[in-house]
Design a protein around this motif. Structure first.
Motif, PDB file in Angstrom:
ATOM      1  N   LEU A 280       0.832  -1.205   0.000  1.00 32.07           N
ATOM      2  CA  LEU A 280       0.000   0.000   0.000  1.00 32.07           C
ATOM      3  C   LEU A 280       0.873   1.264   0.000  1.00 32.07           C
ATOM      4  CD1 LEU A 280      -2.794   1.346   0.174  1.00 32.07           C
ATOM      5  CD2 LEU A 280      -2.711   1.053   2.661  1.00 32.07           C
ATOM      6  N   MET A 281       1.925   1.278   0.832  1.00 29.89           N
ATOM      7  CA  MET A 281       2.818   2.446   0.868  1.00 29.89           C
ATOM      8  C   MET A 281       3.433   2.664  -0.524  1.00 29.89           C
ATOM      9  SD  MET A 281       2.480   3.378   4.008  1.00 29.89           S
ATOM     10  CE  MET A 281       0.913   2.522   4.103  1.00 29.89           C
ATOM     11  N   ALA A 282       3.872   1.572  -1.140  1.00 29.24           N
ATOM     12  CA  ALA A 282       4.488   1.685  -2.471  1.00 29.24           C
ATOM     13  C   ALA A 282       3.468   2.184  -3.481  1.00 29.24           C
ATOM     14  CB  ALA A 282       5.059   0.330  -2.909  1.00 29.24           C
ATOM     15  N   SER A 283       2.224   1.704  -3.369  1.00 30.92           N
ATOM     16  CA  SER A 283       1.233   2.118  -4.375  1.00 30.92           C
ATOM     17  C   SER A 283       0.897   3.598  -4.213  1.00 30.92           C
ATOM     18  CB  SER A 283      -0.009   1.231  -4.323  1.00 30.92           C
ATOM     19  OG  SER A 283      -0.684   1.420  -3.107  1.00 30.92           O
ATOM     20  N   MET A 284       0.927   4.106  -2.992  1.00 26.29           N
ATOM     21  CA  MET A 284       0.717   5.550  -2.782  1.00 26.29           C
ATOM     22  C   MET A 284       1.835   6.360  -3.445  1.00 26.29           C
ATOM     23  SD  MET A 284      -0.416   5.443   1.241  1.00 26.29           S
ATOM     24  CE  MET A 284      -0.452   7.217   1.490  1.00 26.29           C
ATOM     25  N   VAL A 285       3.064   5.912  -3.214  1.00 28.56           N
ATOM     26  CA  VAL A 285       4.207   6.620  -3.807  1.00 28.56           C
ATOM     27  C   VAL A 285       4.123   6.554  -5.337  1.00 28.56           C
ATOM     28  CG1 VAL A 285       6.736   6.613  -4.042  1.00 28.56           C
ATOM     29  CG2 VAL A 285       5.690   6.236  -1.796  1.00 28.56           C
ATOM     30  N   HIS A 286       3.772   5.379  -5.837  1.00 22.94           N
ATOM     31  CA  HIS A 286       3.717   5.216  -7.301  1.00 22.94           C
ATOM     32  C   HIS A 286       2.612   6.075  -7.914  1.00 22.94           C
ATOM     33  CE1 HIS A 286       5.921   1.088  -6.938  1.00 22.94           C
ATOM     34  NE2 HIS A 286       6.686   2.117  -6.669  1.00 22.94           N
ATOM     35  N   ALA A 287       1.483   6.177  -7.196  1.00 25.21           N
ATOM     36  CA  ALA A 287       0.391   7.017  -7.699  1.00 25.21           C
ATOM     37  C   ALA A 287       0.857   8.474  -7.799  1.00 25.21           C
ATOM     38  CB  ALA A 287      -0.827   6.906  -6.780  1.00 25.21           C
ATOM     39  N   ALA A 288       1.569   8.927  -6.784  1.00 19.21           N
ATOM     40  CA  ALA A 288       2.039  10.320  -6.789  1.00 19.21           C
ATOM     41  C   ALA A 288       3.048  10.544  -7.928  1.00 19.21           C
ATOM     42  CB  ALA A 288       2.671  10.662  -5.439  1.00 19.21           C
ATOM     43  N   TRP A 292       3.030  13.257 -10.911  1.00 19.02           N
ATOM     44  CA  TRP A 292       4.140  14.206 -11.063  1.00 19.02           C
ATOM     45  C   TRP A 292       4.736  14.131 -12.478  1.00 19.02           C
ATOM     46  CZ3 TRP A 292       7.209  12.643  -6.003  1.00 19.02           C
ATOM     47  CH2 TRP A 292       6.688  13.333  -4.899  1.00 19.02           C
ATOM     48  N   SER A 293       4.801  12.909 -12.982  1.00 17.38           N
ATOM     49  CA  SER A 293       5.494  12.696 -14.259  1.00 17.38           C
ATOM     50  C   SER A 293       4.780  13.338 -15.441  1.00 17.38           C
ATOM     51  CB  SER A 293       5.626  11.193 -14.534  1.00 17.38           C
ATOM     52  OG  SER A 293       6.310  10.572 -13.479  1.00 17.38           O
ATOM     53  N   GLU A 294       3.504  13.667 -15.240  1.00 13.96           N
ATOM     54  CA  GLU A 294       2.726  14.196 -16.369  1.00 13.96           C
ATOM     55  C   GLU A 294       3.312  15.483 -16.936  1.00 13.96           C
ATOM     56  OE1 GLU A 294      -1.250  14.443 -14.904  1.00 13.96           O
ATOM     57  OE2 GLU A 294      -1.617  12.294 -15.212  1.00 13.96           O
ATOM     58  N   ALA A 295       4.084  16.226 -16.122  1.00  9.48           N
ATOM     59  CA  ALA A 295       4.656  17.480 -16.634  1.00  9.48           C
ATOM     60  C   ALA A 295       5.935  17.243 -17.444  1.00  9.48           C
ATOM     61  CB  ALA A 295       4.921  18.446 -15.488  1.00  9.48           C
ATOM     62  N   GLY A 296       6.365  15.994 -17.534  1.00  5.55           N
ATOM     63  CA  GLY A 296       7.467  15.669 -18.442  1.00  5.55           C
ATOM     64  C   GLY A 296       8.875  15.744 -17.862  1.00  5.55           C
ATOM     65  N   ALA A 297       9.020  16.198 -16.625  1.00  4.58           N
ATOM     66  CA  ALA A 297      10.374  16.351 -16.075  1.00  4.58           C
ATOM     67  C   ALA A 297      10.827  15.140 -15.267  1.00  4.58           C
ATOM     68  CB  ALA A 297      10.434  17.606 -15.199  1.00  4.58           C
ATOM     69  N   LEU A 298       9.870  14.306 -14.849  1.00  4.34           N
ATOM     70  CA  LEU A 298      10.188  13.164 -13.994  1.00  4.34           C
ATOM     71  C   LEU A 298       9.613  11.903 -14.609  1.00  4.34           C
ATOM     72  CD1 LEU A 298       9.026  14.597 -10.525  1.00  4.34           C
ATOM     73  CD2 LEU A 298      11.315  14.762 -11.499  1.00  4.34           C
ATOM     74  N   ASP A 299      10.176  10.757 -14.204  1.00  3.85           N
ATOM     75  CA  ASP A 299       9.594   9.485 -14.641  1.00  3.85           C
ATOM     76  C   ASP A 299      10.055   8.369 -13.709  1.00  3.85           C
ATOM     77  OD1 ASP A 299       8.076   7.751 -16.119  1.00  3.85           O
ATOM     78  OD2 ASP A 299       9.116   8.125 -18.019  1.00  3.85           O
ATOM     79  N   ALA A 383      -0.060  18.293 -11.248  1.00  2.19           N
ATOM     80  CA  ALA A 383      -0.774  18.615 -10.008  1.00  2.19           C
ATOM     81  C   ALA A 383      -1.695  17.466  -9.588  1.00  2.19           C
ATOM     82  CB  ALA A 383      -1.584  19.895 -10.206  1.00  2.19           C
ATOM     83  N   GLY A 384      -1.892  17.332  -8.290  1.00  8.06           N
ATOM     84  CA  GLY A 384      -2.855  16.347  -7.779  1.00  8.06           C
ATOM     85  C   GLY A 384      -2.219  15.064  -7.267  1.00  8.06           C
ATOM     86  N   ALA A 385      -0.902  15.052  -7.137  1.00  4.62           N
ATOM     87  CA  ALA A 385      -0.224  13.814  -6.731  1.00  4.62           C
ATOM     88  C   ALA A 385      -0.604  13.380  -5.316  1.00  4.62           C
ATOM     89  CB  ALA A 385       1.295  14.007  -6.834  1.00  4.62           C
ATOM     90  N   ILE A 386      -0.694  14.358  -4.426  1.00  5.81           N
ATOM     91  CA  ILE A 386      -0.999  13.986  -3.034  1.00  5.81           C
ATOM     92  C   ILE A 386      -2.444  13.468  -2.952  1.00  5.81           C
ATOM     93  CG2 ILE A 386      -1.003  14.792  -0.623  1.00  5.81           C
ATOM     94  CD1 ILE A 386       1.777  14.960  -2.001  1.00  5.81           C
ATOM     95  N   GLN A 387      -3.344  14.140  -3.684  1.00  3.58           N
ATOM     96  CA  GLN A 387      -4.733  13.643  -3.702  1.00  3.58           C
ATOM     97  C   GLN A 387      -4.780  12.213  -4.229  1.00  3.58           C
ATOM     98  OE1 GLN A 387      -3.794  16.692  -4.483  1.00  3.58           O
ATOM     99  NE2 GLN A 387      -5.511  18.139  -4.633  1.00  3.58           N
ATOM    100  N   ASP A 388      -3.991  11.924  -5.238  1.00  4.46           N
ATOM    101  CA  ASP A 388      -3.985  10.565  -5.780  1.00  4.46           C
ATOM    102  C   ASP A 388      -3.470   9.564  -4.750  1.00  4.46           C
ATOM    103  OD1 ASP A 388      -4.954  11.641  -8.071  1.00  4.46           O
ATOM    104  OD2 ASP A 388      -3.220  11.176  -9.329  1.00  4.46           O
ATOM    105  N   ALA A 389      -2.453   9.976  -3.996  1.00  2.00           N
ATOM    106  CA  ALA A 389      -1.929   9.081  -2.966  1.00  2.00           C
ATOM    107  C   ALA A 389      -2.981   8.861  -1.882  1.00  2.00           C
ATOM    108  CB  ALA A 389      -0.639   9.665  -2.364  1.00  2.00           C
ATOM    109  N   VAL A 390      -3.702   9.921  -1.535  1.00  2.00           N
ATOM    110  CA  VAL A 390      -4.766   9.802  -0.534  1.00  2.00           C
ATOM    111  C   VAL A 390      -5.876   8.884  -1.060  1.00  2.00           C
ATOM    112  CG1 VAL A 390      -6.618  11.073   0.656  1.00  2.00           C
ATOM    113  CG2 VAL A 390      -4.292  12.024   0.587  1.00  2.00           C
ATOM    114  N   ALA A 391      -6.222   9.024  -2.322  1.00  2.00           N
ATOM    115  CA  ALA A 391      -7.266   8.177  -2.903  1.00  2.00           C
ATOM    116  C   ALA A 391      -6.839   6.708  -2.860  1.00  2.00           C
ATOM    117  CB  ALA A 391      -7.552   8.610  -4.336  1.00  2.00           C
ATOM    118  N   CYS A 392      -5.584   6.491  -3.129  1.00  2.00           N
ATOM    119  CA  CYS A 392      -5.017   5.141  -3.081  1.00  2.00           C
ATOM    120  C   CYS A 392      -5.143   4.580  -1.663  1.00  2.00           C
ATOM    121  CB  CYS A 392      -3.545   5.326  -3.453  1.00  2.00           C
ATOM    122  SG  CYS A 392      -2.776   3.925  -4.088  1.00  2.00           S
TER     123      CYS A 392
END
Ligand SMILES: *Cc1c(COP(=O)(O)O)cnc(C)c1O
Length: 396
Positions: A280-288, A292-299, A383-392
């Motif tokens: 679960l912890m890993a899936s939260m991190v992965h969701a975030a 984050w990656s959507e802006a193209g600077a991270l992956d 934007a919205g990474a933390i919300q996604d982790a919370v949803a997870c």
């Protein structure tokens, strides 16, 4: 910041080791040392051995504990199994497989490597091909890293056993579980693993300083025949009921008290629940990270979702972004310690550790601190990474 001034509140340690140490372990370690004939010391050592056997899912393997870090456990395995001039096969996983290979060479062993493809786990087909090519059966052991902490990628150990058996090769299967034990399911006997090695400061939630190896009967037979000069690390010398011999000198009592307590916590929570929690912890991190990656600077560094580890995630940054500067801001301004890149990945990734004594609000705090640091550093992120982790988290 003045490094000696107190920082209020919880400091978020999200390196993949050393990890946060639970209060119960800290308290267990705050006891006075014991006289070496004290029965309580024997009971603590027995509890550590029994607990490790249980966590490794092995009935009969001998457990050898050392006052040492993971590199010490590597040394123990190398010197007990490999004579100078003999060969081992090291499947490429990145920084840690290469470090283990270099240590083996430094101790006189020959190393056959299978190549590592960045972003991917061990290539079991390449392992099988290398063993098939070893027609005179000179390879003594396969040294495999379960979770490579530098790449954040977990390899399939069952596939390695299958590869070895498919060729009928007698090599021992030796697995480094330093970063996976207490996180990812691992069953030594069922997997046909002959030797396992680990260390205290990652999933086992203890301070650094204890290393261990577990060896089955076949491995002990290789150890018996092995003529390498050795003393401190020698498994033969440590098969004793006397703790002074078992540890080749004074046992590291305080660390053993800590390990006993930490193993107790793992079994109290239940190994399956510990695994589920890490998932679960890993899936939260992965969701975030996905957001984050959507802006193209991270992956994600790991290109297959299924082999990204539940222990640590490596995140690549686009050219021009300095992950070390990001780390510094995260640590110094927001009290979130994350890790950088090792070896060939240095300057190319940062890593978030999510293993050990960790819960959801700690992960959310870590993610928010990293996000704040990215904002300070002008790193673009979706934007919205933390919300996604919370949803997870809410989905469970
Ligand atoms: C951390 C680590 C090591 C090395 O352990 P040290 O205690 O730093 O010597 C070895 N293998 C893996 C997979 C690790 O994560």
């Amino acid at each position: 910041m003045n490094p000696s001034s107190r920082i209020p509140g919880h400091l978020f340690l999200h390196a993949p080791g050393p990890t946060h140490v639970p209060d119960e372990v800290v308290h267990a370690m705050s006891r006075q040392p014991m006289d070496m004939a004290d029965r309580r010391l024997d009971l603590t050592i027995a509890a550590c051995e029994k607990g490790l056997r249980r966590l490794l899912h092995t009935e009969a393997a001998d457990i050898f504990l050392y006052a040492a870090n993971g590199h010490g456990a590597w040394e123990a395995v190398i010197v007990n199994l490999v004579e100078p001039g003999q060969s081992v096969l090291v499947p490429g996983t990145g920084h840690f497989s290469e470090a283990w290979a270099l240590q083996t060479q430094a101790m006189g062993g020959q190393v056959v490597r299978t190549p590592w493809t960045e972003g991917l786990p061990i290539d079991a087909d390449a392992v099988q091909a290398a063993l098939r090519a070893d027609t005179d059966r000179s390879i003594v052991a396969v040294f495999a890293v379960h979770t490579d902490t530098a790449s954040g990628i977990t390899s399939d150990i069952a596939a390695l056993r299958t590869a070895i058996d498919a060729v009928g090769h007698p090599a021992l299967l030796v697995v480094d579980v330093v970063a996976s034990l207490g996180v990812t399911p691992f069953a030594m006997d069922a997997l046909g693993v002959n030797v396992v090695l680990g260390a205290s400061q990652k999933g086992l939630m203890c301070p650094p300083g204890l290393g261990f190896a577990a060896a089955d009967r076949r491995a002990m037979a290789v150890c018996e025949r092995n003529s390498s000069p050795r003393f401190y690390w020698d498994w033969r010398m440590r098969l004793s009921d006397l703790s002074y011999r078992k540890f080749c000198g004074t046992p590291p009592q305080t660390l053993l008290m800590g390990l006993e307590a930490a193993l107790g916590l793992i079994f109290q929570e239940g190994v399956e629940q510990v695994v589920r929690r890490h998932r679960l912890m890993a899936s939260m991190v992965h969701a975030a990270i996905a957001r984050w990656s959507e802006a193209g600077a991270l992956d994600f560094f790991g290109t297959q979702a299924g082999s990204r580890s539940d222990s640590v995630t490596a995140i690549t940054v686009a050219a021009g972004i300095d992950p070390e500067a990001l780390r510094t801001v995260a640590r110094e301004r927001f009290q979130v310690a994350i890790a950088g890149g090792l070896g060939p990945l240095s300057g190319r990734v940062f890593r978030i550790g999510h293993l050990g004594d960790i819960n959801a609000p700690m992960i959310l705090g870590c993610l928010a601190g990293v996000e704040a640091a990215m904002r300070v550093q002008n790193i673009p992120f979706g934007a919205g990474a933390i919300q996604d982790a919370v949803a997870c988290l809410a989905r469970g």
